[in-house]
Design a protein around this motif. Structure first.
Motif, PDB file in Angstrom:
ATOM      1  N   MET A 180      11.705  42.391  35.829  1.00 59.96           N
ATOM      2  CA  MET A 180      12.038  41.278  34.939  1.00 59.96           C
ATOM      3  C   MET A 180      12.362  40.003  35.701  1.00 59.96           C
ATOM      4  SD  MET A 180      14.490  42.856  32.057  1.00 59.96           S
ATOM      5  CE  MET A 180      14.926  41.158  31.667  1.00 59.96           C
ATOM      6  N   ILE A 181      12.638  40.094  36.998  1.00 58.99           N
ATOM      7  CA  ILE A 181      13.212  38.969  37.715  1.00 58.99           C
ATOM      8  C   ILE A 181      12.230  37.818  37.915  1.00 58.99           C
ATOM      9  CG2 ILE A 181      14.086  38.277  39.982  1.00 58.99           C
ATOM     10  CD1 ILE A 181      15.570  40.885  40.124  1.00 58.99           C
ATOM     11  N   LEU A 201      16.169  47.477  49.992  1.00 61.74           N
ATOM     12  CA  LEU A 201      15.951  46.456  48.981  1.00 61.74           C
ATOM     13  C   LEU A 201      14.653  45.720  49.286  1.00 61.74           C
ATOM     14  CD1 LEU A 201      17.114  44.968  46.501  1.00 61.74           C
ATOM     15  CD2 LEU A 201      18.170  43.360  48.086  1.00 61.74           C
ATOM     16  N   LEU A 202      13.669  45.853  48.387  1.00 60.61           N
ATOM     17  CA  LEU A 202      12.399  45.180  48.558  1.00 60.61           C
ATOM     18  C   LEU A 202      12.414  43.837  47.842  1.00 60.61           C
ATOM     19  CD1 LEU A 202      10.050  48.254  47.958  1.00 60.61           C
ATOM     20  CD2 LEU A 202      10.899  47.354  50.141  1.00 60.61           C
ATOM     21  N   ASN A 203      11.382  43.035  48.060  1.00 61.51           N
ATOM     22  CA  ASN A 203      11.314  41.702  47.444  1.00 61.51           C
ATOM     23  C   ASN A 203      11.293  41.794  45.930  1.00 61.51           C
ATOM     24  OD1 ASN A 203      10.756  39.126  46.575  1.00 61.51           O
ATOM     25  ND2 ASN A 203       8.707  39.066  47.433  1.00 61.51           N
ATOM     26  N   GLN A 204      10.197  42.313  45.361  1.00 63.55           N
ATOM     27  CA  GLN A 204      10.044  42.546  43.925  1.00 63.55           C
ATOM     28  C   GLN A 204      10.476  41.352  43.073  1.00 63.55           C
ATOM     29  OE1 GLN A 204      12.253  46.374  44.274  1.00 63.55           O
ATOM     30  NE2 GLN A 204      10.578  47.173  43.041  1.00 63.55           N
ATOM     31  N   GLY A 205      10.155  40.143  43.541  1.00 67.00           N
ATOM     32  CA  GLY A 205      10.444  38.942  42.768  1.00 67.00           C
ATOM     33  C   GLY A 205      11.730  38.254  43.152  1.00 67.00           C
ATOM     34  N   LEU A 206      12.580  38.923  43.926  1.00 68.10           N
ATOM     35  CA  LEU A 206      13.874  38.365  44.278  1.00 68.10           C
ATOM     36  C   LEU A 206      13.746  37.033  45.016  1.00 68.10           C
ATOM     37  CD1 LEU A 206      16.949  38.905  44.290  1.00 68.10           C
ATOM     38  CD2 LEU A 206      16.643  40.026  46.502  1.00 68.10           C
ATOM     39  N   CYS A 207      12.790  36.941  45.910  1.00 67.91           N
ATOM     40  CA  CYS A 207      12.670  35.751  46.752  1.00 67.91           C
ATOM     41  C   CYS A 207      12.072  34.549  46.023  1.00 67.91           C
ATOM     42  CB  CYS A 207      11.826  36.067  47.985  1.00 67.91           C
ATOM     43  SG  CYS A 207      12.593  37.305  49.066  1.00 67.91           S
ATOM     44  N   LYS A 208      11.652  34.731  44.784  1.00 64.13           N
ATOM     45  CA  LYS A 208      11.124  33.609  44.006  1.00 64.13           C
ATOM     46  C   LYS A 208      12.204  32.875  43.234  1.00 64.13           C
ATOM     47  CE  LYS A 208       6.487  35.541  43.496  1.00 64.13           C
ATOM     48  NZ  LYS A 208       5.405  35.901  42.547  1.00 64.13           N
ATOM     49  N   LEU A 209      13.434  33.346  43.350  1.00 64.76           N
ATOM     50  CA  LEU A 209      14.535  32.734  42.612  1.00 64.76           C
ATOM     51  C   LEU A 209      15.092  31.568  43.426  1.00 64.76           C
ATOM     52  CD1 LEU A 209      16.307  35.991  41.373  1.00 64.76           C
ATOM     53  CD2 LEU A 209      14.539  34.642  40.233  1.00 64.76           C
ATOM     54  N   LYS A 210      14.382  30.481  43.447  1.00 60.77           N
ATOM     55  CA  LYS A 210      14.713  29.337  44.301  1.00 60.77           C
ATOM     56  C   LYS A 210      16.016  28.646  43.893  1.00 60.77           C
ATOM     57  CE  LYS A 210      10.949  29.792  46.687  1.00 60.77           C
ATOM     58  NZ  LYS A 210       9.862  28.805  46.613  1.00 60.77           N
ATOM     59  N   GLN A 211      16.457  28.844  42.635  1.00 58.20           N
ATOM     60  CA  GLN A 211      17.688  28.199  42.169  1.00 58.20           C
ATOM     61  C   GLN A 211      18.909  29.107  42.304  1.00 58.20           C
ATOM     62  OE1 GLN A 211      17.421  24.992  41.296  1.00 58.20           O
ATOM     63  NE2 GLN A 211      15.229  25.188  41.687  1.00 58.20           N
ATOM     64  N   LEU A 212      18.703  30.334  42.824  1.00 54.47           N
ATOM     65  CA  LEU A 212      19.781  31.312  42.886  1.00 54.47           C
ATOM     66  C   LEU A 212      20.912  30.837  43.793  1.00 54.47           C
ATOM     67  CD1 LEU A 212      20.336  34.136  41.701  1.00 54.47           C
ATOM     68  CD2 LEU A 212      19.573  35.098  43.881  1.00 54.47           C
ATOM     69  N   LYS A 213      22.150  30.840  43.252  1.00 59.32           N
ATOM     70  CA  LYS A 213      23.322  30.398  44.005  1.00 59.32           C
ATOM     71  C   LYS A 213      24.244  31.566  44.365  1.00 59.32           C
ATOM     72  CE  LYS A 213      23.392  25.796  41.890  1.00 59.32           C
ATOM     73  NZ  LYS A 213      24.187  24.827  41.070  1.00 59.32           N
ATOM     74  N   GLU A 214      24.304  32.604  43.500  1.00 63.23           N
ATOM     75  CA  GLU A 214      25.187  33.736  43.753  1.00 63.23           C
ATOM     76  C   GLU A 214      24.438  35.043  43.508  1.00 63.23           C
ATOM     77  OE1 GLU A 214      28.856  33.449  41.605  1.00 63.23           O
ATOM     78  OE2 GLU A 214      29.064  31.289  41.984  1.00 63.23           O
ATOM     79  N   ASN A 220      26.390  49.764  45.366  1.00 69.34           N
ATOM     80  CA  ASN A 220      25.102  50.463  45.333  1.00 69.34           C
ATOM     81  C   ASN A 220      24.939  51.211  46.652  1.00 69.34           C
ATOM     82  OD1 ASN A 220      23.643  49.580  42.765  1.00 69.34           O
ATOM     83  ND2 ASN A 220      24.226  47.595  43.610  1.00 69.34           N
ATOM     84  N   ASP A 221      23.889  51.996  46.785  1.00 71.14           N
ATOM     85  CA  ASP A 221      23.635  52.743  48.013  1.00 71.14           C
ATOM     86  C   ASP A 221      22.416  52.140  48.713  1.00 71.14           C
ATOM     87  OD1 ASP A 221      23.767  54.620  50.014  1.00 71.14           O
ATOM     88  OD2 ASP A 221      22.737  56.185  48.865  1.00 71.14           O
ATOM     89  N   LEU A 222      22.535  50.865  49.081  1.00 73.28           N
ATOM     90  CA  LEU A 222      21.436  50.146  49.727  1.00 73.28           C
ATOM     91  C   LEU A 222      21.572  50.226  51.240  1.00 73.28           C
ATOM     92  CD1 LEU A 222      21.329  46.989  47.432  1.00 73.28           C
ATOM     93  CD2 LEU A 222      19.604  48.797  47.553  1.00 73.28           C
ATOM     94  N   ARG A 223      20.423  50.277  51.911  1.00 77.68           N
ATOM     95  CA  ARG A 223      20.411  50.374  53.369  1.00 77.68           C
ATOM     96  C   ARG A 223      19.415  49.380  53.935  1.00 77.68           C
ATOM     97  NH1 ARG A 223      19.893  56.932  52.950  1.00 77.68           N
ATOM     98  NH2 ARG A 223      21.911  57.269  51.923  1.00 77.68           N
ATOM     99  N   GLY A 224      19.542  49.125  55.242  1.00 78.85           N
ATOM    100  CA  GLY A 224      18.615  48.198  55.882  1.00 78.85           C
ATOM    101  C   GLY A 224      19.038  46.751  55.686  1.00 78.85           C
ATOM    102  N   THR A 225      18.072  45.856  55.789  1.00 82.10           N
ATOM    103  CA  THR A 225      18.349  44.422  55.715  1.00 82.10           C
ATOM    104  C   THR A 225      17.692  43.811  54.487  1.00 82.10           C
ATOM    105  OG1 THR A 225      16.386  43.922  57.047  1.00 82.10           O
ATOM    106  CG2 THR A 225      18.467  44.262  58.229  1.00 82.10           C
ATOM    107  N   LEU A 226      18.027  42.576  54.222  1.00 79.20           N
ATOM    108  CA  LEU A 226      17.392  41.852  53.128  1.00 79.20           C
ATOM    109  C   LEU A 226      15.927  41.597  53.456  1.00 79.20           C
ATOM    110  CD1 LEU A 226      20.149  39.202  52.333  1.00 79.20           C
ATOM    111  CD2 LEU A 226      19.441  41.089  50.865  1.00 79.20           C
ATOM    112  N   PRO A 227      15.072  41.433  52.464  1.00 77.46           N
ATOM    113  CA  PRO A 227      13.663  41.119  52.713  1.00 77.46           C
ATOM    114  C   PRO A 227      13.534  39.851  53.560  1.00 77.46           C
ATOM    115  CG  PRO A 227      14.052  41.563  50.387  1.00 77.46           C
ATOM    116  CD  PRO A 227      15.386  41.477  51.027  1.00 77.46           C
TER     117      PRO A 227
END
Length: 240
Positions: A180-181, A201-214, A220-227
């Motif tokens: 949905m993101i 955590l994969l990209n899956q649209g997250l990196c297109k949120l150019k206005q994201l502030k927070e 959660n049980d996330l591992r590794g680094t941000l995309p």
């Protein structure tokens, strides 16, 4: 004395209570939570409450509201609380609220919908059980800026072509499916706390949120680094 707040919560009142409100024209807040309002409710009695800003009907079982054909009352009503509705048709309920053009906050948390058009800015569906198709209807709320779905139980499948376009949404709280993101270009705050996310955590649209502030992803049980593309989030000010 001008009465501005009336609290009749837990008094076992039924649908007829709305017919006795004509003399309370100065009311700003009306609380009928935990009563016996049920089914179809005629709210003609709200016609003269021109200053009413808040209506609390939590803990009742209302399926539908009926307004006068030309409804001129409650033009200041901006907050409606309807938590804990069980096994109702969300579409019928939401459509029946279309006469309240001033509504900015609608709280339907702890509800169970069988499957909702109107205008609101703030929609709360926390702890509700609903079919995922209701999001297509919610996506048509052109003025929707804040959507909260903390600990929701979603059923059904939302195909790619059915992904709603929340183009004006600025705040999204605790929703656990990333498909949905992508359409949410105006999103400023995204909370994915306690969503049961695991692994990387994969990209899956997250990196297109150019206005994201927070961005909140705690509990959660996330591992590794941000995309790697998270460097595109140039407006990001807070990451938890």
């Amino acid at each position: 004395m001008r009465l501005e707040i009336l609290d009749l919560g837990g008094n076992f009142l039924n649908n007829s209570i709305f017919s006795s409100l004509a003399d309370l024209t100065s009311l700003k807040a009306l609380h009928f939570n935990q009563n016996r309002l049920n089914g179809t409710v005629n709210v003609q009695g709200l016609e003269l409450l021109r200053d009413l800003e808040e209506l609390d009907l939590r803990g009742n079982q209302i399926y539908k509201f009926v307004f006068p054909k030309v409804f001129k009352g409650s033009r200041k009503l901006n907050a409606l609380y309807l938590e804990s509705l069980k096994n109702i048709d969300g579409s019928t309920l939401l459509e029946s609220l279309g006469s309240i053009s001033s509504l900015k906050k609608l709280d339907l948390s702890y509800s169970n919908f069988r499957r909702g058009t109107m205008t609101t800015q703030d929609l709360i569906l926390d702890y509700s059980s609903l079919h995922i198709s209701i999001l297509q209807i919610v996506g048509a709320f052109t003025s929707l800026e804040r959507l909260s779905m903390k600990n929701c139980k979603l059923s059904g499948i939302l195909h790619h072509q059915g992904v709603p376009n929340f183009k004006n949404l600025k705040f999204l709280f605790n929703i656990s499916f990333f498909q949905m993101i992508t359409p949410m270009a105006a999103l400023e705050i995204l909370s994915l706390s306690t969503c049961g996310l695991t692994g990387t955590l994969l990209n899956q649209g997250l990196c297109k949120l150019k206005q994201l502030k927070e961005l909140y992803m705690n509990n959660n049980d996330l591992r590794g680094t941000l995309p790697w593309c998270s460097a595109n989030l140039t407006s990001l000010q807070l990451l938890d």
